[in-house]
Design an enzyme around this catalytic site. Sequence first.
Site, PDB file in Angstrom:
ATOM      1  CB  CYS A 110     -11.159  11.458   6.114  1.00  0.00           C
ATOM      2  SG  CYS A 110     -10.380  10.614   4.744  1.00  0.00           S
ATOM      3  CG  HIS A 252     -15.006  12.551   5.167  1.00  0.00           C
ATOM      4  ND1 HIS A 252     -14.229  13.289   4.296  1.00  0.00           N
ATOM      5  CD2 HIS A 252     -14.636  11.254   4.985  1.00  0.00           C
ATOM      6  CE1 HIS A 252     -13.423  12.479   3.638  1.00  0.00           C
ATOM      7  NE2 HIS A 252     -13.653  11.237   4.033  1.00  0.00           N
ATOM      8  CG  ASN A 282     -12.464  10.693   0.613  1.00  0.00           C
ATOM      9  OD1 ASN A 282     -12.063  11.702   1.188  1.00  0.00           O
ATOM     10  ND2 ASN A 282     -12.511   9.505   1.204  1.00  0.00           N
TER      11      ASN A 282
HETATM   12  O1  UT7 Z   1     -12.426   8.551   3.826  1.00  0.00           O
HETATM   13  C1  UT7 Z   1     -12.134   7.216   4.067  1.00  0.00           C
HETATM   14  C2  UT7 Z   1     -11.746   6.544   2.770  1.00  0.00           C
HETATM   15  N1  UT7 Z   1     -12.404   5.305   2.498  1.00  0.00           N
HETATM   16  C3  UT7 Z   1     -13.600   5.206   1.915  1.00  0.00           C
HETATM   17  O2  UT7 Z   1     -14.265   6.169   1.695  1.00  0.00           O
HETATM   18  C4  UT7 Z   1     -14.059   3.843   1.499  1.00  0.00           C
HETATM   19  C5  UT7 Z   1     -15.379   3.426   2.001  1.00  0.00           C
HETATM   20  N2  UT7 Z   1     -15.843   2.294   1.192  1.00  0.00           N
HETATM   21  C6  UT7 Z   1     -16.510   2.496   0.034  1.00  0.00           C
HETATM   22  O3  UT7 Z   1     -16.787   3.630  -0.329  1.00  0.00           O
HETATM   23  C7  UT7 Z   1     -16.960   1.278  -0.753  1.00  0.00           C
HETATM   24  O4  UT7 Z   1     -16.685   0.113  -0.022  1.00  0.00           O
HETATM   25  C8  UT7 Z   1     -16.293   1.180  -2.155  1.00  0.00           C
HETATM   26  C9  UT7 Z   1     -16.810   2.292  -3.056  1.00  0.00           C
HETATM   27  C10 UT7 Z   1     -14.774   1.299  -2.028  1.00  0.00           C
HETATM   28  C11 UT7 Z   1     -16.619  -0.148  -2.840  1.00  0.00           C
HETATM   29  O5  UT7 Z   1     -18.031  -0.319  -2.919  1.00  0.00           O
HETATM   30  P1  UT7 Z   1     -18.699  -1.709  -2.511  1.00  0.00           P
HETATM   31  O6  UT7 Z   1     -20.100  -1.607  -2.820  1.00  0.00           O
HETATM   32  O7  UT7 Z   1     -18.276  -1.978  -1.084  1.00  0.00           O
HETATM   33  O8  UT7 Z   1     -18.019  -2.697  -3.545  1.00  0.00           O
HETATM   34  P2  UT7 Z   1     -17.161  -3.995  -3.234  1.00  0.00           P
HETATM   35  O9  UT7 Z   1     -15.869  -3.623  -2.566  1.00  0.00           O
HETATM   36  O10 UT7 Z   1     -18.043  -4.987  -2.568  1.00  0.00           O
HETATM   37  O11 UT7 Z   1     -16.836  -4.497  -4.682  1.00  0.00           O
HETATM   38  C12 UT7 Z   1     -17.857  -5.005  -5.513  1.00  0.00           C
HETATM   39  C13 UT7 Z   1     -17.217  -5.397  -6.841  1.00  0.00           C
HETATM   40  C14 UT7 Z   1     -15.951  -6.234  -6.694  1.00  0.00           C
HETATM   41  O12 UT7 Z   1     -15.960  -7.198  -7.726  1.00  0.00           O
HETATM   42  P3  UT7 Z   1     -16.382  -8.719  -7.399  1.00  0.00           P
HETATM   43  O13 UT7 Z   1     -15.412  -9.196  -6.369  1.00  0.00           O
HETATM   44  O14 UT7 Z   1     -17.796  -8.650  -6.879  1.00  0.00           O
HETATM   45  O15 UT7 Z   1     -16.248  -9.387  -8.718  1.00  0.00           O
HETATM   46  C15 UT7 Z   1     -14.853  -5.259  -6.984  1.00  0.00           C
HETATM   47  O16 UT7 Z   1     -13.699  -5.865  -7.525  1.00  0.00           O
HETATM   48  O17 UT7 Z   1     -16.853  -4.220  -7.542  1.00  0.00           O
HETATM   49  C16 UT7 Z   1     -15.503  -4.368  -8.009  1.00  0.00           C
HETATM   50  N3  UT7 Z   1     -14.896  -3.033  -8.109  1.00  0.00           N
HETATM   51  C17 UT7 Z   1     -15.042  -2.270  -9.193  1.00  0.00           C
HETATM   52  N4  UT7 Z   1     -15.686  -2.476 -10.361  1.00  0.00           N
HETATM   53  C18 UT7 Z   1     -15.650  -1.485 -11.280  1.00  0.00           C
HETATM   54  C19 UT7 Z   1     -14.171  -2.367  -7.169  1.00  0.00           C
HETATM   55  N5  UT7 Z   1     -13.829  -1.155  -7.674  1.00  0.00           N
HETATM   56  C20 UT7 Z   1     -14.353  -1.066  -8.919  1.00  0.00           C
HETATM   57  C21 UT7 Z   1     -14.341  -0.077  -9.913  1.00  0.00           C
HETATM   58  N6  UT7 Z   1     -15.004  -0.320 -11.075  1.00  0.00           N
HETATM   59  N7  UT7 Z   1     -13.735   1.115  -9.764  1.00  0.00           N
END
Ligand code: UT7
Length: 353
Positions: A110, A252, A282
């Site tokens: 990215c 980005h 993204n």
């Molecule tokens: O350009 C580089 C590419 N990478 C990125 O841009 C990623 C950067 N990271 C992020 O943008 C965030 O970490 C995410 C958007 C990927 C995730 O957000 P978060 O607030 O860090 O959520 P989390 O990983 O802590 O997940 C919270 C909950 C989890 O459930 P439990 O374990 O609390 O029960 C996940 O399983 O949200 C769940 N979850 C979802 N729920 C509904 C993860 N993806 C989804 C989804 N829909 N699509």
Amino acid sequence: MGIEITGWGKCLPPTILKNEDFETFLDTSNEWIVSRTGVKERRISHVPMTELATVAAKHALASADKTAEEMDAIIVATCTPEYTIPSSASRVQENIGNTSAASFDINSACTGFVYGLTTAYGLISSNVMNRILLIGAEKVSYFLDWTQRDTAVLFGDAAGAVVIENVDGDSKLHASKLGCDPAQGKALMLKNFGSNMKLNNLSIEEETNFFGLTFDGQEVFKHAVRTMAKLAKEALEEANLTMEDIELCIPHQANARILQATARRCDLPLEKVFINLDKYGNTSAASIPVALTEALEQNKIKQNSKILFLAFGAGLTSAAAIIDWGSRIQSIKKSRATLPACSKTGLELINQA
Ligand code: UT7
């Protein structure tokens, strides 16, 4: 002699995949995706990545009123190439009708556009070249595992391009800070693609159907905020500038929460941060040149202003660069280049991916 971006353009595939489409096959919701990422919809490409890149490149060349043959180099920043060789840049070179320029790809994921921008300014300022076409293009949709809700909802396909050339005046790259933390490389990794494939003992079917994205969203999130804020401060310091000197920050486009947290950390008013990730998700190396083109279309860039680019990505790489914008904020010419029409829906396209 100065150096400026004199042409810009973008290519967004026409087919939209909305958050609501994911609700039909994944345990997710529009509410979760919008509140955690800011993304409302993304584009899915029905054509190969270099076709997106070609259309964006033609728009950038028209915008600068330059021919393909006038380019000394064509650089494609991408982590989703069609082939390992020949390079994506050489495919684009042929499509736009350049017969002799240097052509190469950059893969820092990215951050690819900012790595490429720094390379291009360096080649021009050292008099090795006069004009460079730099493209950020990605077809991330091809590599996604559509059963994984934590990654499937984040990405989209796009291409953006700029022409960078030497001009009269003193516009320059004020500072560029590029970095990579290899110890964190596994936080975002596309396995099973490349010369390691056979070592994994996968069948041909597994190889073609399973690319295996290793993804630690929270780790990448923390790295992104920490490093972008740090590099922004370092770049300002090196340039002997303050945040007040910056007219616009074009980051980005990965996650609205990452951008809000980064802005807070480096005292960057959110009004100065250009955000369009709600429409495209993204798009990796394409996100900054697409955002730059849209910032110009929306008159968000003023003549002779200073622009800050910020990025992070797989590697884990990070980048910050500050440039002078020139005196021209309108394209000189417009290109009619466009993609072939697509009759399929977003859901139909990802079922083929
Ligand atoms: O350009 C580089 C590419 N990478 C990125 O841009 C990623 C950067 N990271 C992020 O943008 C965030 O970490 C995410 C958007 C990927 C995730 O957000 P978060 O607030 O860090 O959520 P989390 O990983 O802590 O997940 C919270 C909950 C989890 O459930 P439990 O374990 O609390 O029960 C996940 O399983 O949200 C769940 N979850 C979802 N729920 C509904 C993860 N993806 C989804 C989804 N829909 N699509």
